[in-house]
Design an enzyme around this catalytic site. Sequence first.
Site, mmCIF file in Angstrom:
data_model
loop_
_atom_site.group_PDB
_atom_site.id
_atom_site.type_symbol
_atom_site.label_atom_id
_atom_site.label_comp_id
_atom_site.label_asym_id
_atom_site.label_seq_id
_atom_site.Cartn_x
_atom_site.Cartn_y
_atom_site.Cartn_z
ATOM 1 N N GLU A 1 45.288 -1.501 65.267
ATOM 2 C CA GLU A 1 44.028 -2.043 65.787
ATOM 3 C C GLU A 1 43.724 -1.535 67.190
ATOM 4 O O GLU A 1 42.644 -1.760 67.711
ATOM 5 C CB GLU A 1 44.113 -3.583 65.840
ATOM 6 C CG GLU A 1 44.073 -4.273 64.495
ATOM 7 C CD GLU A 1 45.438 -4.356 63.801
ATOM 8 O OE1 GLU A 1 46.338 -3.589 64.170
ATOM 9 O OE2 GLU A 1 45.595 -5.182 62.886
ATOM 10 N N TRP B 1 55.204 -1.015 56.763
ATOM 11 C CA TRP B 1 55.077 -2.437 56.464
ATOM 12 C C TRP B 1 55.386 -2.763 55.004
ATOM 13 O O TRP B 1 54.986 -2.038 54.097
ATOM 14 C CB TRP B 1 53.662 -2.929 56.735
ATOM 15 C CG TRP B 1 53.283 -2.983 58.177
ATOM 16 C CD1 TRP B 1 52.314 -2.226 58.785
ATOM 17 C CD2 TRP B 1 53.830 -3.812 59.195
ATOM 18 N NE1 TRP B 1 52.239 -2.546 60.114
ATOM 19 C CE2 TRP B 1 53.158 -3.512 60.398
ATOM 20 C CE3 TRP B 1 54.838 -4.786 59.218
ATOM 21 C CZ2 TRP B 1 53.445 -4.145 61.606
ATOM 22 C CZ3 TRP B 1 55.134 -5.412 60.421
ATOM 23 C CH2 TRP B 1 54.444 -5.095 61.598
ATOM 24 N N LYS C 1 58.840 -4.938 58.755
ATOM 25 C CA LYS C 1 58.627 -3.532 59.113
ATOM 26 C C LYS C 1 59.929 -2.765 58.939
ATOM 27 O O LYS C 1 60.883 -2.979 59.673
ATOM 28 C CB LYS C 1 58.121 -3.413 60.542
ATOM 29 C CG LYS C 1 57.335 -2.146 60.734
ATOM 30 C CD LYS C 1 56.622 -2.109 62.049
ATOM 31 C CE LYS C 1 55.504 -1.085 62.013
ATOM 32 N NZ LYS C 1 54.947 -0.860 63.342
ATOM 33 N N THR D 1 45.726 -0.948 57.946
ATOM 34 C CA THR D 1 46.969 -1.616 58.312
ATOM 35 C C THR D 1 47.262 -2.696 57.283
ATOM 36 O O THR D 1 46.332 -3.301 56.737
ATOM 37 C CB THR D 1 46.878 -2.216 59.736
ATOM 38 O OG1 THR D 1 48.119 -2.821 60.054
ATOM 39 C CG2 THR D 1 45.763 -3.231 59.874
HETATM 40 P P1 AMP Z 1 51.168 -0.938 63.233
HETATM 41 O O1 AMP Z 1 49.812 -1.517 63.170
HETATM 42 O O2 AMP Z 1 51.698 -0.481 61.929
HETATM 43 O O3 AMP Z 1 51.242 0.124 64.296
HETATM 44 O O4 AMP Z 1 52.156 -2.091 63.681
HETATM 45 C C1 AMP Z 1 51.955 -2.808 64.863
HETATM 46 C C2 AMP Z 1 53.048 -3.829 65.030
HETATM 47 O O5 AMP Z 1 54.326 -3.184 65.055
HETATM 48 C C3 AMP Z 1 52.975 -4.603 66.306
HETATM 49 O O6 AMP Z 1 52.044 -5.665 66.213
HETATM 50 C C4 AMP Z 1 54.417 -5.081 66.450
HETATM 51 O O7 AMP Z 1 54.670 -6.196 65.616
HETATM 52 C C5 AMP Z 1 55.198 -3.896 65.922
HETATM 53 N N1 AMP Z 1 55.594 -2.998 67.027
HETATM 54 C C6 AMP Z 1 54.966 -1.879 67.442
HETATM 55 N N2 AMP Z 1 55.628 -1.326 68.476
HETATM 56 C C7 AMP Z 1 56.695 -2.105 68.732
HETATM 57 C C8 AMP Z 1 57.753 -2.088 69.683
HETATM 58 N N3 AMP Z 1 57.871 -1.124 70.590
HETATM 59 N N4 AMP Z 1 58.656 -3.090 69.638
HETATM 60 C C9 AMP Z 1 58.576 -4.072 68.709
HETATM 61 N N5 AMP Z 1 57.602 -4.150 67.786
HETATM 62 C C10 AMP Z 1 56.673 -3.187 67.800
#
Ligand code: AMP
Length: 556
Positions: free
Chosen positions: A325, A445, A440, A180
Site C-alpha cells: 500500500e 503471504w 508471511k 496484496t
Molecule cells: P507486503 O504488502 O507484502 O509488502 O507486506 C507488508 C507487511 O509485511 C507489513 O505490513 C509487515 O507486516 C510486514 N513487513 C514488511 N517489512 C517488514 C520488516 N522489516 N519487519 C517486519 N515485518 C515487515
Amino acid sequence: MPGGTDQTLRPFLWRAERMYPDTEIVSRTHDGTERYTYDEYGDRAAQLAHAMDGTGVPEGERVGTFCWNHHRHFETYFAIPTTGRQLHTINPLLPDEHIQYIVQNAGDRIIFLDPSLAEKLAGAYDEEAFESVEQFVVMGAEVPDVDLDAVDYESFIDGHDTSYDWPVVGEETPAGMCYTSGTTGKPKGVEYTQKMLWSHTMATMSPQGLGISDDDVVMPVVPMFHVNAWGMPFTTTAAGAKHVYPGPSPEPEDIATLIEEEGVTVTAGVPTVWLGLQEYIQAGNDVDLSSLESVIIGGSAAPKAMIEWFDDRGVTVDHAWGMTEMSPIGSVSRLKSGLAEELSYEEQIDKRAKQGLMVPGLEFKVVDDEGEEVPWNGEDFGELHIRGPWVTQEYFKRPEANEEDFEDDEGGRWLKTGDVVTVDEDGYIKIVDRAKDVIKSGGEWISSVELENAIMAHDGVTEAAVVGVPHERWQERPVAFIVPAEGVDPDDLEAEVMEMLGEEYPKWWLPDDLIQIDEVPKTATGKFSKKDLREEYADESLVEGQVPEESAPDDD
Ligand code: AMP
C-alpha cells in the site's frame, strides 16, 4: 497551463538516456547473461511503446506482467506507464484462483509472461477470468509449446522506430498496480499513480532513504512483481546507476556470481534470500563480497544475527519496512548521527534490528485500542497508522476494504497498517505483532482464514484454526489445529485434509503440521484465540524443524 511539469516518471527515463547513455543494464535471463546500455534501453523502450500503440490498447488501460527480474521486464517498467498505460505486475507464485481473480479484477488487456512461467499461466488460464486479455507476449525470442495464443517479445517490438515522442501524462494518472493478500476475501489491488512513484523514487533515492547514486550497481533480488521490486528499478534509473537483474528463480550461487562479476554495491531482498547466501558461503564457497556496501533487508524482520554477519564482512544492512500500500518503503533502520558514539555495539544492533525511522515525507501515529496515541517510550504499543504522498488512499474496486483500512481526519487520510508497533524515544518503530490474520513465509503471504475455511469444508472437521509459527528459514510457517468430528479416524483425516488442500493450493501454502485437538481455545468474545494456540505450540515444543524445500515459495 501547458502540461509536462507534473511529477511523473518521464524525466527519469530522459535523464538516464541522455546523461548516462553508456551505463549498463545487465540481466541473467533464460538465455544467459545479457547486457546493454541506457542508450539501447531507451531505444527498446521506444520500440515497445510503438508496439503497444499498435495493439490498440489505449491510455489508461492495464497491462499485466507475469515475469521474473530481467531487462525485458524492466523495459515494460517505463514503456507502459510513460505512454499513459498502467503496469500491473502479477505474482506468479499465487494460487491459480487468486491469479484468475486478479486478472479479472484488473481487466488486463495484454499479459507479458516469462517462458518458464508459461505453463503456470496456462494452468491458471480460465476463459471467463481472462476475458479482457487480448494478447499474450512471451519474454524472449520464441514461444514455448503451451496452450496459450502468444507471440514472442522480440518479434513484437522488432522493426519499430527507436525514438518515441513520450506524451505528457498527468501526475494523477495510474502508472502501476500490485495486489496484496488480505486477511479475508480475495487479494486487494493497489494502484500507484505517476506522482506516487515519482515521490517514492525521490525519497528512497535520498541518503535518508536508501541512498542510491550514480556510482552504485544495484541488484534487486526482491521480485519485480513485489511492489516494483521495492521501487528499485525506478530509483536506480533516476540516479543513473547500473542495474543488475538476477533473472528467473535465482539460487545463492547466481546471486554470489552476479555480486562478484558485476561489482554489485547495493542489493535487496527478504531475509530468506540472505540466509541462503550465508549458507552457501558457510558451506565453503568462496564469495568475494568486497564490492557490496549495503544489503536492504525487508518484507519480514531482519534477524540480529544476520545484521551482525554482514557487519563482519564490511556490509551494512539497511533494514527496511514497508507495504504494498506504500509503494512500498516506509521506514529504514539506520543509526541516527551521534547514536553510534552513544551506544554499545549490542545496543546499536538492537536499534538496527527495529524497523527504524520513517523516510522523510511520511507521517505516522500509533494508536491503542481506545483510539489514543501511545507515548514514544519503546514500551506502549498500538496499531501503526501512516500517511504520505506515496501511500495509497484506497483499494481498487473494494469499497468494504476502504471502509475498514483507512481513516480520515482534518490532516488527511491515514492508512491503518495492521502492524502493531512500539516507538522509542528516538522515533524508531519496532513491530511487535500483527493485527492482520495472515502468515508471511519467505516473503509471500498465506491467508490463515482461507486455509481454515478450506479445511473446515472437510466433513470430518468441526473446527480449524491456522496460525503462523516462527521458522528460522522462512520466518513463519502455517500450522493447523483441527477438531475432528466424532467417530473420524484421526490418521485418515490428516491424509485426506492434506490431499484436499494440495489440490487447491501450491505446496508452500500447505501447513507444516496438522494437530488434532479437542477444542479450539476462544477469546472472551468467542473468536479463535490464535495467541493461545501459538503459545501452546511453542510450549509443547511441537516445532519439528526445517520444512522441506518444496514447501516454500521458490523465488525468495
Ligand atoms: P507486503 O504488502 O507484502 O509488502 O507486506 C507488508 C507487511 O509485511 C507489513 O505490513 C509487515 O507486516 C510486514 N513487513 C514488511 N517489512 C517488514 C520488516 N522489516 N519487519 C517486519 N515485518 C515487515
